[in-house]
Design a protein around this motif. Structure first.
Motif, PDB file in Angstrom:
ATOM      1  N   ARG A  71      63.472  39.535  66.837  1.00 38.18           N
ATOM      2  CA  ARG A  71      63.113  38.252  66.744  1.00 38.18           C
ATOM      3  C   ARG A  71      63.502  37.742  65.434  1.00 38.18           C
ATOM      4  N   PHE A  72      63.834  38.999  64.360  1.00 37.15           N
ATOM      5  CA  PHE A  72      64.164  38.708  63.428  1.00 37.15           C
ATOM      6  C   PHE A  72      66.000  37.771  62.980  1.00 37.15           C
ATOM      7  N   ASP A  73      65.599  36.974  62.215  1.00 41.92           N
ATOM      8  CA  ASP A  73      67.216  35.770  62.013  1.00 41.92           C
ATOM      9  C   ASP A  73      67.396  36.106  61.146  1.00 41.92           C
ATOM     10  N   SER A  74      68.561  36.403  60.603  1.00 40.08           N
ATOM     11  CA  SER A  74      69.185  36.752  59.182  1.00 40.08           C
ATOM     12  C   SER A  74      68.843  35.648  58.767  1.00 40.08           C
ATOM     13  N   GLU A  75      69.466  34.612  58.874  1.00 35.83           N
ATOM     14  CA  GLU A  75      69.672  33.103  58.631  1.00 35.83           C
ATOM     15  C   GLU A  75      68.969  32.561  57.919  1.00 35.83           C
ATOM     16  N   ARG A  76      67.380  32.834  58.789  1.00 33.53           N
ATOM     17  CA  ARG A  76      66.660  32.220  58.330  1.00 33.53           C
ATOM     18  C   ARG A  76      65.700  32.908  56.710  1.00 33.53           C
ATOM     19  N   GLY A  77      65.912  32.658  55.921  1.00 36.35           N
ATOM     20  CA  GLY A  77      65.111  33.690  54.351  1.00 36.35           C
ATOM     21  C   GLY A  77      63.311  34.306  55.142  1.00 36.35           C
ATOM     22  N   GLU A  78      64.326  35.047  54.282  1.00 36.86           N
ATOM     23  CA  GLU A  78      63.160  36.602  55.056  1.00 36.86           C
ATOM     24  C   GLU A  78      62.333  36.422  53.904  1.00 36.86           C
ATOM     25  N   ARG A  79      62.213  35.910  52.904  1.00 43.81           N
ATOM     26  CA  ARG A  79      60.627  35.868  52.749  1.00 43.81           C
ATOM     27  C   ARG A  79      59.680  35.056  53.247  1.00 43.81           C
ATOM     28  N   ALA A  80      60.798  34.365  53.619  1.00 45.86           N
ATOM     29  CA  ALA A  80      59.470  33.100  54.236  1.00 45.86           C
ATOM     30  C   ALA A  80      59.366  33.892  55.677  1.00 45.86           C
ATOM     31  N   TRP A  81      59.513  33.678  56.931  1.00 47.10           N
ATOM     32  CA  TRP A  81      59.857  34.805  57.426  1.00 47.10           C
ATOM     33  C   TRP A  81      58.683  36.384  57.655  1.00 47.10           C
ATOM     34  N   LEU A  82      58.863  36.890  56.959  1.00 51.84           N
ATOM     35  CA  LEU A  82      57.064  37.420  56.150  1.00 51.84           C
ATOM     36  C   LEU A  82      55.904  37.467  55.803  1.00 51.84           C
ATOM     37  N   VAL A  83      55.935  35.749  55.405  1.00 51.90           N
ATOM     38  CA  VAL A  83      54.690  35.600  54.713  1.00 51.90           C
ATOM     39  C   VAL A  83      54.607  34.743  55.783  1.00 51.90           C
ATOM     40  N   SER A  84      55.047  34.119  56.828  1.00 50.02           N
ATOM     41  CA  SER A  84      54.616  33.708  58.092  1.00 50.02           C
ATOM     42  C   SER A  84      53.431  34.585  58.889  1.00 50.02           C
ATOM     43  N   ILE A  85      54.572  35.552  58.631  1.00 48.97           N
ATOM     44  CA  ILE A  85      53.785  37.012  59.561  1.00 48.97           C
ATOM     45  C   ILE A  85      52.535  37.262  58.789  1.00 48.97           C
ATOM     46  N   LEU A  86      52.640  37.636  57.476  1.00 50.09           N
ATOM     47  CA  LEU A  86      51.556  38.101  56.717  1.00 50.09           C
ATOM     48  C   LEU A  86      50.349  37.107  56.878  1.00 50.09           C
ATOM     49  N   ARG A  87      50.642  35.783  57.287  1.00 52.04           N
ATOM     50  CA  ARG A  87      49.564  33.883  57.044  1.00 52.04           C
ATOM     51  C   ARG A  87      48.301  34.605  57.708  1.00 52.04           C
ATOM     52  N   ARG A  88      49.497  34.678  59.167  1.00 52.55           N
ATOM     53  CA  ARG A  88      48.655  35.030  60.383  1.00 52.55           C
ATOM     54  C   ARG A  88      47.898  35.792  60.835  1.00 52.55           C
ATOM     55  N   ARG A  89      48.454  37.270  59.625  1.00 52.90           N
ATOM     56  CA  ARG A  89      47.770  38.160  59.656  1.00 52.90           C
ATOM     57  C   ARG A  89      46.011  37.982  59.555  1.00 52.90           C
ATOM     58  N   ILE A  90      46.484  37.394  58.525  1.00 54.49           N
ATOM     59  CA  ILE A  90      45.166  37.086  57.364  1.00 54.49           C
ATOM     60  C   ILE A  90      44.491  35.998  58.074  1.00 54.49           C
ATOM     61  N   ILE A  91      45.104  34.920  58.390  1.00 53.14           N
ATOM     62  CA  ILE A  91      44.456  34.156  59.366  1.00 53.14           C
ATOM     63  C   ILE A  91      43.260  34.407  60.059  1.00 53.14           C
ATOM     64  N   ASP A  92      44.277  35.312  61.643  1.00 52.98           N
ATOM     65  CA  ASP A  92      43.508  36.221  62.097  1.00 52.98           C
ATOM     66  C   ASP A  92      42.210  37.129  61.552  1.00 52.98           C
ATOM     67  N   ARG A  93      42.199  37.246  60.446  1.00 47.04           N
ATOM     68  CA  ARG A  93      41.276  38.075  59.784  1.00 47.04           C
ATOM     69  C   ARG A  93      40.086  37.113  59.861  1.00 47.04           C
ATOM     70  N   TRP A  94      40.716  36.044  59.236  1.00 47.37           N
ATOM     71  CA  TRP A  94      39.588  34.867  59.013  1.00 47.37           C
ATOM     72  C   TRP A  94      38.723  34.630  59.959  1.00 47.37           C
ATOM     73  N   ARG A  95      39.221  34.644  60.816  1.00 49.25           N
ATOM     74  CA  ARG A  95      38.385  33.394  62.615  1.00 49.25           C
ATOM     75  C   ARG A  95      37.765  35.001  62.861  1.00 49.25           C
ATOM     76  N   LYS A  96      37.984  35.912  62.435  1.00 51.38           N
ATOM     77  CA  LYS A  96      37.324  37.423  63.111  1.00 51.38           C
ATOM     78  C   LYS A  96      35.384  37.796  61.554  1.00 51.38           C
ATOM     79  N   ARG A  97      36.085  37.330  60.637  1.00 48.47           N
ATOM     80  CA  ARG A  97      35.202  37.361  59.452  1.00 48.47           C
ATOM     81  C   ARG A  97      35.715  36.305  58.511  1.00 48.47           C
TER      82      ARG A  97
END
Length: 188
Positions: A71-97
């Motif tokens: 699903r990598f889209d080179s047209e979209r900003g790399e940093r924005a894509w990576l940060v969105s994935i990281l943010r989801r992982r952190i939110i998942d962690r916050w939901r658990k703990r």
């Protein structure tokens, strides 16, 4: 700190191709890790406040990047894509703990401040303690822009809020952060 994945190149597998566009290949993935890993770690550390958990979150984010490389889209900003994935992982962690509270609500932190602008130098533990006092939406927006180095528009898109909301949150977060740090400096 952040290992690269090995194995068959993503472009060799027809299952990871997308409508004529090549998926993220091994070399591009390794470049993303090298170029963006340190910034993602800084952001994770500031959001979580623990070195080891931040490293784990970045590893999880890069694992998710590799799994979703089709699903990598080179047209979209790399940093924005990576940060969105990281943010989801952190939110998942916050939901658990949920993250621990650093200070009791009625207790002022005992920290010092170096200079007028806390963003001028590297982040310190004092700044981390002050960040922890900010409401989650202000802290997260500020970290996306300052530490994650996203544009205000990229942060707005990621958070699914208007650009003006991001601008306002960043401004309010900076003001509150300075106020916290100045108030704490007076107690020293």
């Amino acid at each position: 700190m952040f290992g690269c994945l090995t194995g068959r190149d993503a472009t060799e597998n027809p299952e990871v191709r997308r409508k004529g566009a090549l998926a993220l290949n091994q070399a591009d993935f390794n470049r993303l890790v090298e170029e963006h890993g340190p910034a993602l770690y800084r952001m994770a550390y500031r959001m979580i406040g623990d070195q080891h958990e931040a490293e784990d979150m970045v590893q999880e984010a890069f694992r998710s990047v590799w799994k979703s490389r089709s699903r990598f889209d080179s047209e979209r900003g790399e940093r924005a894509w990576l940060v969105s994935i990281l943010r989801r992982r952190i939110i998942d962690r916050w939901r658990k703990r949920p993250p621990p509270k650093v200070f009791a609500e009625d207790q002022a932190p005992d920290i010092s401040v170096r200079g007028d602008d806390p963003f001028r130098d590297e982040y310190s533990d004092e700044v981390q303690a002050a960040l922890d006092l900010l409401p989650r939406e202000l802290r997260e927006t500020l970290l996306l822009v300052v530490v994650g180095e996203l544009t205000h528009q990229e942060a707005a898109d990621l958070l699914d809020v208007p650009l003006g909301t991001v601008l306002s949150r960043v401004s309010r977060a900076r003001v509150r952060l300075r106020e916290y740090l100045e108030a704490c400096a007076k107690y020293r």
